[in-house]
Enzyme design. Structure first.
Site, PDB file in Angstrom:
ATOM      1  N   ASP A  13      -1.215   5.253 -17.338  1.00 29.48           N
ATOM      2  CA  ASP A  13      -0.214   6.035 -17.098  1.00 29.48           C
ATOM      3  C   ASP A  13       1.189   5.739 -17.540  1.00 29.48           C
ATOM      4  O   ASP A  13       1.937   6.518 -18.077  1.00 29.48           O
ATOM      5  CB  ASP A  13       0.009   6.082 -15.659  1.00 29.48           C
ATOM      6  CG  ASP A  13      -0.938   6.952 -14.859  1.00 29.48           C
ATOM      7  OD1 ASP A  13      -1.700   7.855 -15.542  1.00 29.48           O
ATOM      8  OD2 ASP A  13      -1.303   6.907 -13.446  1.00 29.48           O
ATOM      9  N   ARG A  93       8.679  -4.414  -4.509  1.00 28.95           N
ATOM     10  CA  ARG A  93       9.573  -3.283  -5.073  1.00 28.95           C
ATOM     11  C   ARG A  93      10.988  -3.497  -5.123  1.00 28.95           C
ATOM     12  O   ARG A  93      11.625  -3.387  -6.170  1.00 28.95           O
ATOM     13  CB  ARG A  93       9.386  -2.095  -4.049  1.00 28.95           C
ATOM     14  CG  ARG A  93       7.796  -1.496  -4.308  1.00 28.95           C
ATOM     15  CD  ARG A  93       7.248  -1.507  -5.505  1.00 28.95           C
ATOM     16  NE  ARG A  93       5.879  -0.776  -5.714  1.00 28.95           N
ATOM     17  CZ  ARG A  93       5.137  -0.997  -6.736  1.00 28.95           C
ATOM     18  NH1 ARG A  93       5.301  -1.688  -7.661  1.00 28.95           N
ATOM     19  NH2 ARG A  93       3.861  -0.127  -6.745  1.00 28.95           N
ATOM     20  N   ASP A 122       6.212   4.247  -2.767  1.00 28.37           N
ATOM     21  CA  ASP A 122       6.816   3.259  -3.864  1.00 28.37           C
ATOM     22  C   ASP A 122       8.108   4.057  -4.658  1.00 28.37           C
ATOM     23  O   ASP A 122       8.959   3.299  -5.012  1.00 28.37           O
ATOM     24  CB  ASP A 122       5.777   3.085  -4.761  1.00 28.37           C
ATOM     25  CG  ASP A 122       4.891   1.902  -4.189  1.00 28.37           C
ATOM     26  OD1 ASP A 122       5.469   1.134  -3.384  1.00 28.37           O
ATOM     27  OD2 ASP A 122       3.600   2.124  -4.391  1.00 28.37           O
ATOM     28  N   SER A 174      -6.678   3.822  -6.470  1.00 27.74           N
ATOM     29  CA  SER A 174      -5.438   3.606  -6.929  1.00 27.74           C
ATOM     30  C   SER A 174      -5.133   2.144  -6.406  1.00 27.74           C
ATOM     31  O   SER A 174      -5.294   1.877  -5.191  1.00 27.74           O
ATOM     32  CB  SER A 174      -4.329   4.535  -6.263  1.00 27.74           C
ATOM     33  OG  SER A 174      -3.120   4.136  -6.598  1.00 27.74           O
TER      34      SER A 174
HETATM   35  N1  ARG Z   1       0.396   1.598   1.054  1.00 30.87           N
HETATM   36  C1  ARG Z   1       0.814   0.551   0.717  1.00 30.87           C
HETATM   37  C2  ARG Z   1       2.339   0.463   0.624  1.00 30.87           C
HETATM   38  O1  ARG Z   1       2.934   1.580   0.787  1.00 30.87           O
HETATM   39  C3  ARG Z   1       0.341   0.185  -0.949  1.00 30.87           C
HETATM   40  C4  ARG Z   1       0.802   1.102  -1.931  1.00 30.87           C
HETATM   41  C5  ARG Z   1       0.255   0.785  -3.143  1.00 30.87           C
HETATM   42  N2  ARG Z   1       0.638   1.342  -4.220  1.00 30.87           N
HETATM   43  C6  ARG Z   1       0.040   1.899  -5.103  1.00 30.87           C
HETATM   44  N3  ARG Z   1       0.551   2.520  -6.015  1.00 30.87           N
HETATM   45  N4  ARG Z   1      -1.526   1.786  -5.050  1.00 30.87           N
HETATM   46  O2  ARG Z   1       3.060  -0.517   0.442  1.00 30.87           O
END
Ligand code: ARG
Length: 428
Positions: A13, A93, A122, A174
């Protein structure tokens, strides 16, 4: 648009995003890849960025900063989202956002970009953090503004432009990883009734396949782990050691239906061996050295800070103040916790500290008891006073004044009861 700094993982991506950003905005694309441990960085990532059309590729090793400035802050505060998620992705992040902003400023870029979709947490975390640090930067999320290609379309798009495809087999999930945890979502996991298949896990063995239990002693100073079995270790090495050991014993699997900040419930599989071991140990040590009022108040702070971190508000004033409070509360959180890793569980089996508030002479039921039993009577007299007043004024068991606030109904008459009578019955 002149120049964009893209958070680049090296996957399909973000590789496509390099070309897409150049074509869509006619901008020069600089990539930024950050090593946060846990296999977050792929081999040859700069080469792939350049091959995809980037003009420059930054690669930053931020493992030490990540653990000591973000992970330790969350650990000291016991911040775990909804009592389950140790916040691995959420903690990373703000660090990534800060590095994006710094590279953008250094490069004189007008925008930063990330590969998040429009449905997750995210994107919110990136956008909010970037704008807190530099409101002048535009944030572009190609997946949110039209790039949204299926996997096949992405592959065609990449092939048509000679972009190198990642060799790793397409995962049905993912996934996001860093040293503090791995998250796995989508695919068959979207049915919260489905047992997570074996392939959802990559860091931990099945607890039933774990070897014989082991014990280890984790040493803390000021709420931060500093040693394992007496051996002092740096932050990254310590987390890595527990990651390996915990994973080998099946510790750290978390299956959680989580409330995202965009209002969706989502089923997540996490693996966080080091986080589970360290949070468990840290809480056990706090129980020994902090007062009950501190422990109670810290639980409020833990929940609040977990929510703030989850919601991407790391750079807010409240976040900073709560972290400062949490750090200060850790002054006396020094000592050792002995943990047993036993088929998927991390169990506290012992704790000790020179700053312990535990007093054997007060607690003991054996000889040497220093607790004044007689003074308990006076204490209870005062402690129970308000309840006695309340019962006298508002009614106690079996008293019916016809008042709506007399809520305690008699029990004895309705419960099966036997009464044995001895010789003394009815005497006197
Ligand atoms: N649900 C978790 C969070 O919001 C993990 C997110 C993981 N991100 C991803 N792009 N797979 O922190």
């Amino acid at each position: 648009m002149n120049k964009v700094v893209l958070a680049y993982s090296g996957g399909l991506d973000t590789s496509v995003a390099v070309a897409w950003l150049r074509e869509q905005y006619g901008a020069e694309v600089v990539t930024l890849t950050v090593d946060l441990g846990g296999g977050s960085i792929r081999e040859g990532v700069e080469r792939r960025a350049m091959a995809a059309g980037a003009s420059k590729a930054y690669v930053v090793d931020a493992r030490e900063t990540f653990v000591s400035q973000y992970v330790w802050r969350a650990l000291q505060a016991n911040a775990v989202y909804q009592g389950a998620y140790p916040l691995a992705t959420a903690l990373a992040r703000p660090l990534l956002a800060q590095l994006l902003v710094e590279v953008a400023q250094k490069e004189g870029a007008d925008a930063v970009a990330h590969g998040c979709t429009g449905k997750g947490n995210d994107q919110v975390r990136f956008d909010v953090a970037v704008h807190a640090l530099d409101p002048g930067l535009e944030v572009i999320a190609p997946m949110r503004v039209g790039m949204g290609l299926t996997r096949e379309q992405s592959i065609d798009y990449a092939n048509a432009r000679g972009i190198e495809l990642p060799i790793t087999k397409a995962s049905p999930y993912s996934i996001d990883v860093n040293l503090w945890g791995r998250s796995c979502e989508t695919g068959v996991l979207e049915d919260p009734w489905v047992t997570p298949p074996d392939d959802a896990y990559a860091w931990t063995v099945a607890p039933s396949d774990a070897p014989a239990p082991v014990e280890l002693v984790i040493g803390f100073e000021g709420g931060i782990p500093v040693s394992i079995d007496g051996e002092r270790l740096g932050s990254v090495a310590l987390v890595q050691r527990l990651h390996d050991l915990g994973g080998a014993h099946g510790v750290g699997r978390i299956d959680h239906v989580e409330d995202r900040l965009v209002g969706i419930k989502s089923r997540e599989i996490y693996e966080a061996p080091a986080a589970v071991i360290l949070h468990t140990a840290h809480k056990a040590l706090e129980g020994l050295v902090l007062s009950k009022e501190q422990l109670r108040f810290n639980r409020l702070v833990a929940d609040e800070l977990a929510q703030i971190i989850y919601d991407g508000l790391w750079f807010s004033a409240l976040s900073r103040d709560l972290r400062t409070y949490a750090m200060s509360s850790q002054r006396v959180v020094s000592g050792d916790v002995r943990m047993r890793l036993d088929h998927g569980r991390a169990v506290v089996v012992g704790r000790r500290s020179p700053l312990s508030l535990y007093d054997k002479n007060l607690a003991t039921y054996d000889e040497g008891d220093a607790f004044d039993h007689a003074s308990a009577v006076g204490f209870i007299e005062i402690f129970g006073l308000p309840l006695r007043v309340e019962a006298a004024r508002h009614g106690a068991v079996g008293k019916h004044h016809g008042a709506a606030w007399t809520w305690t109904e008699p029990l004895l008459a309705d419960l099966p009861t036997t009464v044995a009578e001895g010789a003394g019955a009815g005497a006197g």
